[in-house]
Design a protein around this motif. Structure first.
Motif, PDB file in Angstrom:
ATOM      1  N   PHE A 273       0.817  -1.211   0.000  1.00 13.42           N
ATOM      2  CA  PHE A 273       0.000   0.000   0.000  1.00 13.42           C
ATOM      3  C   PHE A 273       0.857   1.270   0.000  1.00 13.42           C
ATOM      4  CE2 PHE A 273      -2.376  -3.201   2.636  1.00 13.42           C
ATOM      5  CZ  PHE A 273      -3.336  -3.516   1.673  1.00 13.42           C
ATOM      6  N   GLN A 274       2.064   1.198  -0.559  1.00 14.73           N
ATOM      7  CA  GLN A 274       2.971   2.336  -0.473  1.00 14.73           C
ATOM      8  C   GLN A 274       2.407   3.576  -1.176  1.00 14.73           C
ATOM      9  OE1 GLN A 274       3.855  -0.676  -1.639  1.00 14.73           O
ATOM     10  NE2 GLN A 274       4.498  -0.513  -3.785  1.00 14.73           N
ATOM     11  N   ARG A 275       1.649   3.391  -2.242  1.00 16.34           N
ATOM     12  CA  ARG A 275       1.083   4.550  -2.920  1.00 16.34           C
ATOM     13  C   ARG A 275      -0.031   5.173  -2.087  1.00 16.34           C
ATOM     14  NH1 ARG A 275       1.969   1.733  -8.698  1.00 16.34           N
ATOM     15  NH2 ARG A 275       3.541   3.183  -9.500  1.00 16.34           N
ATOM     16  N   ASN A 276      -0.813   4.360  -1.392  1.00 19.50           N
ATOM     17  CA  ASN A 276      -1.838   4.900  -0.509  1.00 19.50           C
ATOM     18  C   ASN A 276      -1.196   5.687   0.635  1.00 19.50           C
ATOM     19  OD1 ASN A 276      -3.435   3.427  -2.176  1.00 19.50           O
ATOM     20  ND2 ASN A 276      -4.182   1.994  -0.640  1.00 19.50           N
ATOM     21  N   GLN A 282       1.022  13.051   1.710  1.00 23.13           N
ATOM     22  CA  GLN A 282       0.922  14.310   0.971  1.00 23.13           C
ATOM     23  C   GLN A 282      -0.144  15.227   1.557  1.00 23.13           C
ATOM     24  OE1 GLN A 282      -1.250  14.866  -2.754  1.00 23.13           O
ATOM     25  NE2 GLN A 282       0.697  15.398  -3.726  1.00 23.13           N
ATOM     26  N   VAL A 283      -1.302  14.668   1.919  1.00 26.22           N
ATOM     27  CA  VAL A 283      -2.441  15.538   2.243  1.00 26.22           C
ATOM     28  C   VAL A 283      -2.557  15.863   3.732  1.00 26.22           C
ATOM     29  CG1 VAL A 283      -3.727  14.768   0.224  1.00 26.22           C
ATOM     30  CG2 VAL A 283      -4.084  13.593   2.413  1.00 26.22           C
ATOM     31  N   PHE A 284      -1.875  15.111   4.589  1.00 23.72           N
ATOM     32  CA  PHE A 284      -1.938  15.389   6.026  1.00 23.72           C
ATOM     33  C   PHE A 284      -0.552  15.780   6.531  1.00 23.72           C
ATOM     34  CE2 PHE A 284      -5.539  12.406   5.474  1.00 23.72           C
ATOM     35  CZ  PHE A 284      -6.561  13.234   5.923  1.00 23.72           C
ATOM     36  N   PRO A 285      -0.412  16.961   7.123  1.00 23.88           N
ATOM     37  CA  PRO A 285       0.912  17.444   7.543  1.00 23.88           C
ATOM     38  C   PRO A 285       1.599  16.563   8.576  1.00 23.88           C
ATOM     39  CG  PRO A 285      -0.687  19.241   7.535  1.00 23.88           C
ATOM     40  CD  PRO A 285      -1.463  17.977   7.332  1.00 23.88           C
ATOM     41  N   HIS A 286       0.825  15.822   9.369  1.00 24.31           N
ATOM     42  CA  HIS A 286       1.412  15.050  10.465  1.00 24.31           C
ATOM     43  C   HIS A 286       1.603  13.575  10.124  1.00 24.31           C
ATOM     44  CE1 HIS A 286      -2.873  14.464  10.728  1.00 24.31           C
ATOM     45  NE2 HIS A 286      -2.790  13.626  11.734  1.00 24.31           N
ATOM     46  N   VAL A 287       1.474  13.208   8.845  1.00 24.79           N
ATOM     47  CA  VAL A 287       1.631  11.813   8.424  1.00 24.79           C
ATOM     48  C   VAL A 287       2.908  11.656   7.610  1.00 24.79           C
ATOM     49  CG1 VAL A 287       0.649   9.928   7.057  1.00 24.79           C
ATOM     50  CG2 VAL A 287      -0.845  11.369   8.455  1.00 24.79           C
ATOM     51  N   TYR A 288       3.674  10.620   7.956  1.00 26.78           N
ATOM     52  CA  TYR A 288       4.929  10.267   7.292  1.00 26.78           C
ATOM     53  C   TYR A 288       4.885   8.781   6.947  1.00 26.78           C
ATOM     54  CZ  TYR A 288       6.618  14.641   9.382  1.00 26.78           C
ATOM     55  OH  TYR A 288       6.774  15.950   9.750  1.00 26.78           O
ATOM     56  N   PHE A 289       5.806   8.323   6.098  1.00 29.12           N
ATOM     57  CA  PHE A 289       5.833   6.885   5.812  1.00 29.12           C
ATOM     58  C   PHE A 289       7.214   6.439   5.373  1.00 29.12           C
ATOM     59  CE2 PHE A 289       5.597   8.301   1.498  1.00 29.12           C
ATOM     60  CZ  PHE A 289       5.875   7.223   0.656  1.00 29.12           C
ATOM     61  N   GLU A 308       8.706   3.928  -6.242  1.00 28.09           N
ATOM     62  CA  GLU A 308       7.289   4.238  -6.024  1.00 28.09           C
ATOM     63  C   GLU A 308       7.083   5.077  -4.762  1.00 28.09           C
ATOM     64  OE1 GLU A 308       5.060   0.623  -6.095  1.00 28.09           O
ATOM     65  OE2 GLU A 308       5.445   0.262  -8.230  1.00 28.09           O
ATOM     66  N   SER A 309       7.952   4.901  -3.784  1.00 25.37           N
ATOM     67  CA  SER A 309       7.820   5.700  -2.566  1.00 25.37           C
ATOM     68  C   SER A 309       8.089   7.176  -2.822  1.00 25.37           C
ATOM     69  CB  SER A 309       8.758   5.175  -1.469  1.00 25.37           C
ATOM     70  OG  SER A 309      10.114   5.531  -1.716  1.00 25.37           O
ATOM     71  N   LEU A 310       8.728   7.478  -3.954  1.00 27.70           N
ATOM     72  CA  LEU A 310       9.090   8.861  -4.293  1.00 27.70           C
ATOM     73  C   LEU A 310       8.080   9.532  -5.210  1.00 27.70           C
ATOM     74  CD1 LEU A 310      12.880   8.194  -5.036  1.00 27.70           C
ATOM     75  CD2 LEU A 310      11.887   9.027  -2.900  1.00 27.70           C
ATOM     76  N   GLU A 311       6.957   8.887  -5.446  1.00 30.04           N
ATOM     77  CA  GLU A 311       6.047   9.393  -6.478  1.00 30.04           C
ATOM     78  C   GLU A 311       5.207  10.595  -6.050  1.00 30.04           C
ATOM     79  OE1 GLU A 311       5.268   5.254  -8.991  1.00 30.04           O
ATOM     80  OE2 GLU A 311       3.691   6.047  -7.672  1.00 30.04           O
ATOM     81  N   LEU A 312       4.620  10.577  -4.875  1.00 28.98           N
ATOM     82  CA  LEU A 312       3.557  11.528  -4.554  1.00 28.98           C
ATOM     83  C   LEU A 312       3.853  12.411  -3.344  1.00 28.98           C
ATOM     84  CD1 LEU A 312       0.749  12.314  -5.591  1.00 28.98           C
ATOM     85  CD2 LEU A 312      -0.224  10.687  -3.957  1.00 28.98           C
ATOM     86  N   ALA A 313       4.358  11.826  -2.277  1.00 26.53           N
ATOM     87  CA  ALA A 313       4.546  12.576  -1.037  1.00 26.53           C
ATOM     88  C   ALA A 313       5.701  13.568  -1.163  1.00 26.53           C
ATOM     89  CB  ALA A 313       4.833  11.621   0.122  1.00 26.53           C
ATOM     90  N   ILE A 318       9.078  11.418   3.906  1.00 25.47           N
ATOM     91  CA  ILE A 318       9.502  10.027   3.689  1.00 25.47           C
ATOM     92  C   ILE A 318      10.738   9.762   4.543  1.00 25.47           C
ATOM     93  CG2 ILE A 318      10.098   8.291   1.962  1.00 25.47           C
ATOM     94  CD1 ILE A 318       9.024  10.286  -0.164  1.00 25.47           C
ATOM     95  N   LEU A 319      10.810   8.584   5.162  1.00 28.14           N
ATOM     96  CA  LEU A 319      11.940   8.224   6.010  1.00 28.14           C
ATOM     97  C   LEU A 319      12.532   6.891   5.573  1.00 28.14           C
ATOM     98  CD1 LEU A 319       9.917  10.048   7.869  1.00 28.14           C
ATOM     99  CD2 LEU A 319      11.374   9.268   9.741  1.00 28.14           C
ATOM    100  N   PHE A 320      13.723   6.630   6.050  1.00 29.21           N
ATOM    101  CA  PHE A 320      14.373   5.333   5.838  1.00 29.21           C
ATOM    102  C   PHE A 320      14.207   4.463   7.073  1.00 29.21           C
ATOM    103  CE2 PHE A 320      18.093   2.868   7.171  1.00 29.21           C
ATOM    104  CZ  PHE A 320      18.048   1.852   6.232  1.00 29.21           C
ATOM    105  N   SER A 321      13.883   3.192   6.847  1.00 32.37           N
ATOM    106  CA  SER A 321      13.984   2.197   7.913  1.00 32.37           C
ATOM    107  C   SER A 321      14.330   0.855   7.299  1.00 32.37           C
ATOM    108  CB  SER A 321      12.684   2.075   8.721  1.00 32.37           C
ATOM    109  OG  SER A 321      11.758   1.219   8.082  1.00 32.37           O
ATOM    110  N   SER A 322      14.902  -0.012   8.103  1.00 29.25           N
ATOM    111  CA  SER A 322      15.175  -1.382   7.670  1.00 29.25           C
ATOM    112  C   SER A 322      14.154  -2.371   8.241  1.00 29.25           C
ATOM    113  CB  SER A 322      16.581  -1.809   8.118  1.00 29.25           C
ATOM    114  OG  SER A 322      16.636  -1.923   9.544  1.00 29.25           O
TER     115      SER A 322
END
Length: 382
Positions: A273-276, A282-289, A308-313, A318-322
């Motif tokens: 669901f990475q695009r969702n 993108q639309v909520f200031p307090h949401v990250y992924f 794909e993670s770089l498409e919209l937000a 966007i953050l990095f995690s393993s």
């Protein structure tokens, strides 16, 4: 800046892994290692091996050289070298090779099998801060014999105590129920009633595991009151997850309810669901992924996932995690595959004249490091 220079700069980035677990405490043989290379908790059928998977081939290709073997070493040779070196040396080498500079360690899952904050700091030589799992604090209170009537107050107190030095919180409501929960804060009366039923069940079964939706959202809202950033496992995971109920779009009403409180919500992993998740960021200031867990398990295909993670937000979201847990191969591969995916996406856009080299490197640094430092209030401390 040439492609080679961009590659060198991305390789040198001192990453902040904003959601990760500890490396193994003890050495393992092949029979124990293979189940750790999958999210399944079922026995591996005798006619297959996890080394014949995207992650298994990535381990042989990229981790074998770190242990002094040729790339693509066969599984038995690879596991023999792991056992020859011992768990500490294997962990030291693979963590060093990852280039991760700062770990935000979630300690709520099978902590007896993995290194904690101090252990990870000692073996890696890097800074480690803690992220506390909301459900674990609730379950600890049950194990200590809290009374149902006291649970609302005691949980608030216990969470404040447990997170005095923590930088963030984590919820696994996706595992224990799903995201299709009532987004409203439950009343104390509802919590006490649900707690009475749950504690009676714990006593009868001898098992302490919270899955009641009232208690799960009570824990979430108590986390909101605590004011620390809240991570939420999203999407793909072990068979506890009912994946169709873990689409982050189901969180939309909860996200709106939380927005006035100024608390950041971080959607972890998000595959498929990475695009969702990108839309919500993108639309909520307090949401990250992030796309952490999916990167390791998609191996050679992780380039597409990172792109794909770089498409919209916005890139500041966007953050990095393993999401590595256990074998330090996962810590190393999480970093390596993310760096490679970023390089391949950014280099293509730079070569096409869509981006400048300076912008590409700046954005890679934002996602790989700077965004986490800002969100978790760690600027100036890493």
């Amino acid at each position: 800046m040439s492609t080679d220079q961009l590659e060198a700069a991305i390789e040198a980035l001192p990453l902040v892994d904003h959601h990760v677990h500890g490396a193994l405490r003890a050495s393992v043989d092949r029979a124990a290692l293979e189940p750790m290379l999958t999210e399944s908790d079922r026995p591996i059928p005798p006619w297959m091996t996890q080394f014949d998977s995207q992650i298994g081939l990535a381990v042989r290709r990229w981790c074998a050289p770190v242990l002094g073997l040729d790339p693509h070493a066969d599984p038995d040779t690879y596991v023999a070298r792991r056992q020859e070196f011992g768990v500490r040396e294997v962990t030291r080498r693979l963590l060093a090779a990852s280039g991760i500079d700062h770990y935000l360690l979630e300690t709520g899952y099978k902590g007896e099998e993995i290194l904690g904050v101090d252990g990870m700091a000692e073996v890696s030589g890097r800074r480690v801060d803690e992220v506390v799992r909301l459900e674990s604090v609730l379950e600890q209170l049950a194990a200590e014999g809290v009374a149902a009537a006291d649970l609302p107050t005691r949980y608030q107190e216990a969470l404040a105590e447990r997170t005095a030095q923590a930088v963030g919180l984590k919820s696994i409501i996706a595992y224990r129920y799903g995201f299709d929960f009532d987004p409203q804060r439950p009343s104390d009366a509802q919590v006490v009633r649900a707690a009475g039923q749950w504690l009676s069940q714990c006593q009868a079964t001898g098992t302490v595991r919270v899955s009641d939706p009232v208690l799960l959202r009570f824990a979430l809202w108590t986390g909101v009151d605590r004011g620390l950033p809240i991570q939420l496992h999203t999407g793909y995971g072990d068979p506890d997850v009912e994946l169709h109920r873990c689409d982050p779009l189901l969180l939309t009403r909860f996200i709106k309810e939380v927005e006035p409180f100024g608390v950041d919500l971080l959607l972890l992993h998000c595959y498929p669901f990475q695009r969702n998740a990108g839309y919500l960021a993108q639309v909520f200031p307090h949401v990250y992924f992030d796309v952490g867990l999916g990167v390791n398990y998609t191996g050679m295909r992780s380039d597409a996932l990172v792109a794909e993670s770089l498409e919209l937000a916005p890139f500041a979201k966007i953050l990095f995690s393993s999401d590595a847990w256990g074998p330090p191969e996962l810590h190393h591969l999480g970093s390596l595959l993310w760096r490679r995916g970023m390089l391949r996406a950014l280099a293509q856009w730079v070569e096409a004249g869509e981006w400048t080299e300076d912008d590409a490197l700046r954005i890679a640094r934002m996602i790989g490091r700077d965004n986490a430092l800002r969100v978790y209030g760690l600027e100036g401390h890493s």
